[in-house]
Design a protein around this motif. Structure first.
Motif, PDB file in Angstrom:
ATOM      1  N   ILE A  84      53.081  -1.188 103.628  1.00 31.97           N
ATOM      2  CA  ILE A  84      54.436  -0.644 103.632  1.00 31.97           C
ATOM      3  C   ILE A  84      54.858  -0.403 102.196  1.00 31.97           C
ATOM      4  O   ILE A  84      54.968  -1.338 101.395  1.00 31.97           O
ATOM      5  CB  ILE A  84      55.421  -1.594 104.336  1.00 31.97           C
ATOM      6  CG1 ILE A  84      54.941  -1.902 105.755  1.00 31.97           C
ATOM      7  CG2 ILE A  84      56.815  -0.975 104.363  1.00 31.97           C
ATOM      8  CD1 ILE A  84      55.835  -2.873 106.518  1.00 31.97           C
ATOM      9  N   LEU A  85      55.068   0.858 101.855  1.00 36.20           N
ATOM     10  CA  LEU A  85      55.516   1.253 100.519  1.00 36.20           C
ATOM     11  C   LEU A  85      57.017   1.520 100.577  1.00 36.20           C
ATOM     12  O   LEU A  85      57.475   2.287 101.437  1.00 36.20           O
ATOM     13  CB  LEU A  85      54.784   2.507 100.045  1.00 36.20           C
ATOM     14  CG  LEU A  85      53.260   2.531 100.215  1.00 36.20           C
ATOM     15  CD1 LEU A  85      52.702   3.852  99.717  1.00 36.20           C
ATOM     16  CD2 LEU A  85      52.614   1.373  99.483  1.00 36.20           C
ATOM     17  N   LEU A  86      57.760   0.911  99.684  1.00 35.12           N
ATOM     18  CA  LEU A  86      59.218   1.035  99.684  1.00 35.12           C
ATOM     19  C   LEU A  86      59.671   1.716  98.398  1.00 35.12           C
ATOM     20  O   LEU A  86      59.212   1.358  97.310  1.00 35.12           O
ATOM     21  CB  LEU A  86      59.867  -0.346  99.798  1.00 35.12           C
ATOM     22  CG  LEU A  86      59.345  -1.210 100.954  1.00 35.12           C
ATOM     23  CD1 LEU A  86      59.884  -2.623 100.844  1.00 35.12           C
ATOM     24  CD2 LEU A  86      59.719  -0.595 102.291  1.00 35.12           C
ATOM     25  N   SER A  87      60.540   2.688  98.524  1.00 38.80           N
ATOM     26  CA  SER A  87      60.962   3.444  97.341  1.00 38.80           C
ATOM     27  C   SER A  87      62.447   3.784  97.433  1.00 38.80           C
ATOM     28  O   SER A  87      62.934   4.215  98.486  1.00 38.80           O
ATOM     29  CB  SER A  87      60.140   4.734  97.225  1.00 38.80           C
ATOM     30  OG  SER A  87      60.702   5.619  96.268  1.00 38.80           O
ATOM     31  N   ASN A  88      63.148   3.591  96.303  1.00 37.05           N
ATOM     32  CA  ASN A  88      64.541   4.040  96.205  1.00 37.05           C
ATOM     33  C   ASN A  88      64.626   5.494  95.767  1.00 37.05           C
ATOM     34  O   ASN A  88      65.723   6.046  95.675  1.00 37.05           O
ATOM     35  CB  ASN A  88      65.310   3.168  95.197  1.00 37.05           C
ATOM     36  CG  ASN A  88      65.429   1.728  95.659  1.00 37.05           C
ATOM     37  OD1 ASN A  88      65.466   1.440  96.851  1.00 37.05           O
ATOM     38  ND2 ASN A  88      65.475   0.815  94.706  1.00 37.05           N
ATOM     39  N   ASP A  89      63.457   6.095  95.455  1.00 33.86           N
ATOM     40  CA  ASP A  89      63.375   7.499  95.044  1.00 33.86           C
ATOM     41  C   ASP A  89      64.269   7.764  93.832  1.00 33.86           C
ATOM     42  O   ASP A  89      65.001   8.754  93.791  1.00 33.86           O
ATOM     43  CB  ASP A  89      63.769   8.419  96.211  1.00 33.86           C
ATOM     44  CG  ASP A  89      63.338   9.865  95.978  1.00 33.86           C
ATOM     45  OD1 ASP A  89      62.415  10.070  95.163  1.00 33.86           O
ATOM     46  OD2 ASP A  89      63.930  10.773  96.592  1.00 33.86           O
ATOM     47  N   GLN A  90      64.198   6.855  92.833  1.00 34.38           N
ATOM     48  CA  GLN A  90      65.055   6.986  91.656  1.00 34.38           C
ATOM     49  C   GLN A  90      64.269   7.179  90.363  1.00 34.38           C
ATOM     50  O   GLN A  90      64.636   7.986  89.529  1.00 34.38           O
ATOM     51  CB  GLN A  90      65.952   5.739  91.516  1.00 34.38           C
ATOM     52  CG  GLN A  90      67.012   5.616  92.595  1.00 34.38           C
ATOM     53  CD  GLN A  90      67.900   4.408  92.387  1.00 34.38           C
ATOM     54  OE1 GLN A  90      67.508   3.432  91.767  1.00 34.38           O
ATOM     55  NE2 GLN A  90      69.113   4.463  92.906  1.00 34.38           N
ATOM     56  N   ARG A  91      63.183   6.413  90.175  1.00 36.11           N
ATOM     57  CA  ARG A  91      62.482   6.444  88.896  1.00 36.11           C
ATOM     58  C   ARG A  91      61.639   7.708  88.743  1.00 36.11           C
ATOM     59  O   ARG A  91      61.818   8.467  87.823  1.00 36.11           O
ATOM     60  CB  ARG A  91      61.613   5.182  88.766  1.00 36.11           C
ATOM     61  CG  ARG A  91      62.421   3.921  88.560  1.00 36.11           C
ATOM     62  CD  ARG A  91      63.227   3.983  87.278  1.00 36.11           C
ATOM     63  NE  ARG A  91      64.032   2.812  87.067  1.00 36.11           N
ATOM     64  CZ  ARG A  91      63.626   1.726  86.408  1.00 36.11           C
ATOM     65  NH1 ARG A  91      62.408   1.703  85.903  1.00 36.11           N
ATOM     66  NH2 ARG A  91      64.427   0.697  86.247  1.00 36.11           N
ATOM     67  N   HIS A  92      60.688   7.910  89.626  1.00 36.49           N
ATOM     68  CA  HIS A  92      59.916   9.146  89.579  1.00 36.49           C
ATOM     69  C   HIS A  92      59.469   9.511  90.984  1.00 36.49           C
ATOM     70  O   HIS A  92      59.344   8.658  91.856  1.00 36.49           O
ATOM     71  CB  HIS A  92      58.718   9.024  88.626  1.00 36.49           C
ATOM     72  CG  HIS A  92      57.530   8.335  89.214  1.00 36.49           C
ATOM     73  ND1 HIS A  92      57.326   6.977  89.119  1.00 36.49           N
ATOM     74  CD2 HIS A  92      56.469   8.810  89.924  1.00 36.49           C
ATOM     75  CE1 HIS A  92      56.207   6.640  89.722  1.00 36.49           C
ATOM     76  NE2 HIS A  92      55.652   7.740  90.220  1.00 36.49           N
ATOM     77  N   ASP A  93      59.254  10.802  91.163  1.00 35.80           N
ATOM     78  CA  ASP A  93      58.858  11.302  92.474  1.00 35.80           C
ATOM     79  C   ASP A  93      57.385  10.974  92.709  1.00 35.80           C
ATOM     80  O   ASP A  93      56.536  11.276  91.871  1.00 35.80           O
ATOM     81  CB  ASP A  93      59.088  12.815  92.517  1.00 35.80           C
ATOM     82  CG  ASP A  93      58.844  13.379  93.905  1.00 35.80           C
ATOM     83  OD1 ASP A  93      58.860  12.591  94.869  1.00 35.80           O
ATOM     84  OD2 ASP A  93      58.635  14.596  94.017  1.00 35.80           O
ATOM     85  N   LEU A  94      57.104  10.352  93.824  1.00 31.46           N
ATOM     86  CA  LEU A  94      55.712  10.049  94.150  1.00 31.46           C
ATOM     87  C   LEU A  94      54.938  11.351  94.321  1.00 31.46           C
ATOM     88  O   LEU A  94      55.462  12.358  94.798  1.00 31.46           O
ATOM     89  CB  LEU A  94      55.639   9.210  95.427  1.00 31.46           C
ATOM     90  CG  LEU A  94      56.340   7.851  95.385  1.00 31.46           C
ATOM     91  CD1 LEU A  94      56.157   7.124  96.705  1.00 31.46           C
ATOM     92  CD2 LEU A  94      55.819   7.003  94.232  1.00 31.46           C
ATOM     93  N   SER A  95      53.673  11.318  93.961  1.00 31.68           N
ATOM     94  CA  SER A  95      52.852  12.526  93.968  1.00 31.68           C
ATOM     95  C   SER A  95      52.567  13.006  95.388  1.00 31.68           C
ATOM     96  O   SER A  95      52.594  12.230  96.350  1.00 31.68           O
ATOM     97  CB  SER A  95      51.531  12.260  93.245  1.00 31.68           C
ATOM     98  OG  SER A  95      50.739  11.343  93.997  1.00 31.68           O
TER      99      SER A  95
END
Length: 334
Positions: A195-206
């Motif tokens: 499970i990958l969790l992201s706030n989508d704030q630092r950098h856009d995942l590739s």
């Protein structure tokens, strides 16, 4: 790695899903106090069936980490936890060699009579390989019938280099370690729950990383959903206290000028504190003495203090809709 409770049985979430369907999984998670949204339940089921990593994005405080932890807790599974941050290295994520141990091995082996070439060849063994959290989760999945969970929190803080290093592992279930070989499990049905969790704030995942994952967006819960979650997390709290708690949070959120408005995390924290202190009927004095749970900045704290009279009026107003959100205690974890 956070070990599971070995004296308690473990539950394979994939087997539970196959036997009882999505609602049996939702009921199990609900017993931890987490009420999963229907769209997330559907996506979790897809992730379990396929074995693919599950990428969940959404604003901070929405319950992403709590969902991953609730699944692990409900099934009593070991958790491999990777916190995204600056300075994270390949050793933290995948592997590193114990150079000191290898050096000692070579010296000792040569002393015992082996050639230097033979001694050096023997240093590239599992004994000297130190696994990072991600690769360790896949090795554990290969070695045991207990399904591990790999939680990669704030994954948007992971560097692009580390992101690239994880592509093979997430796509194939194993990684190649030079001079050693492959570690992991190729059978997709045995992969750990990732499970990958992201706030989508630092950098856009590739795009390559996203293409290897199933994707969900966690929408912050609606007020009626927050009420259900609050009651599930605090099942021993008096119904009247929880009703006033919801009115309180709604009143505060409606105040102008607040920078960080309280969310569900603050509601749960305050409710638990009040329960510990034996409070069953929320008053303005209780609120005034617990403002540290609700305000996270000096300016917000001062605004709340100045607005206590207004908050009290709004909290005491009857609201049949809010009252209808709270079920009888015996129905909370059905």
């Amino acid at each position: 790695m956070q070990a599971h409770q070995t004296h308690l049985p473990t539950i394979n979430p994939r087997a539970l899903l196959a036997e009882g369907g999505e609602q049996s999984l939702a009921a199990l998670i609900r017993h931890t106090g987490y009420v999963i949204q229907q769209n997330l339940l559907r996506d979790l089921a897809h992730a379990l069936r396929t074995g693919l990593p599950w990428l969940i994005e959404g604003p901070k405080g929405g319950g992403k980490t709590a969902l991953a932890e609730a699944l692990a807790d409900a099934c009593n599974l070991p958790v491999y936890y990777l916190q995204g941050m600056e300075g994270l290295t390949i050793a933290d994520v995948l592997y590193a060699w114990d150079r000191e141990g290898q050096t000692q091995w070579v010296r000792q082996t040569v002393t015992l009579g082996q050639s230097l070439e033979e001694a050096r060849a023997g240093q590239w063994t599992r004994e000297f390989l130190l696994l990072g959290e991600a690769l360790a989760a896949y090795e554990a999945a290969a070695a045991s019938d207990v399904v591990p969970i790999l939680i990669c929190d704030e994954f948007d803080k992971v560097s692009e280099k580390l992101e690239d290093m994880l592509l093979q592992l997430f796509a194939r279930g194993f990684a190649h370690v030079p001079r050693y070989g492959e570690i992991g499990v190729s059978d997709q049905t045995r992969w750990p729950v990732v499970i990958l969790l992201s706030n989508d704030q630092r950098h856009d995942l590739s795009s390559p990383m996203r293409s290897r994952c199933l994707y969900s967006w966690l929408t912050p819960p609606q007020p009626h959903e927050e009420a259900r979650i609050l009651q599930a997390r605090c099942p021993q709290a008096a119904r009247g206290l929880l009703i006033k708690m919801v009115k309180l949070i709604q009143a505060i959120r409606g105040l102008p000028g607040l920078i960080d408005k309280p969310g569900l995390r603050e509601s749960i924290g305050l409710a638990r504190a009040l329960m510990t202190e034996g409070v069953t009927e929320l008053t303005i004095r209780d609120i005034e003495s617990h403002l540290c749970f609700l305000a996270k900045r000096h300016l917000d704290l001062e605004n709340l203090r100045k607005s206590l009279a207004r908050i009290e009026v709004l909290m005491e107003l009857p609201d049949r809709e809010v009252e209808s959100w709270f079920v009888a205690p015996e129905e909370v974890l059905v």
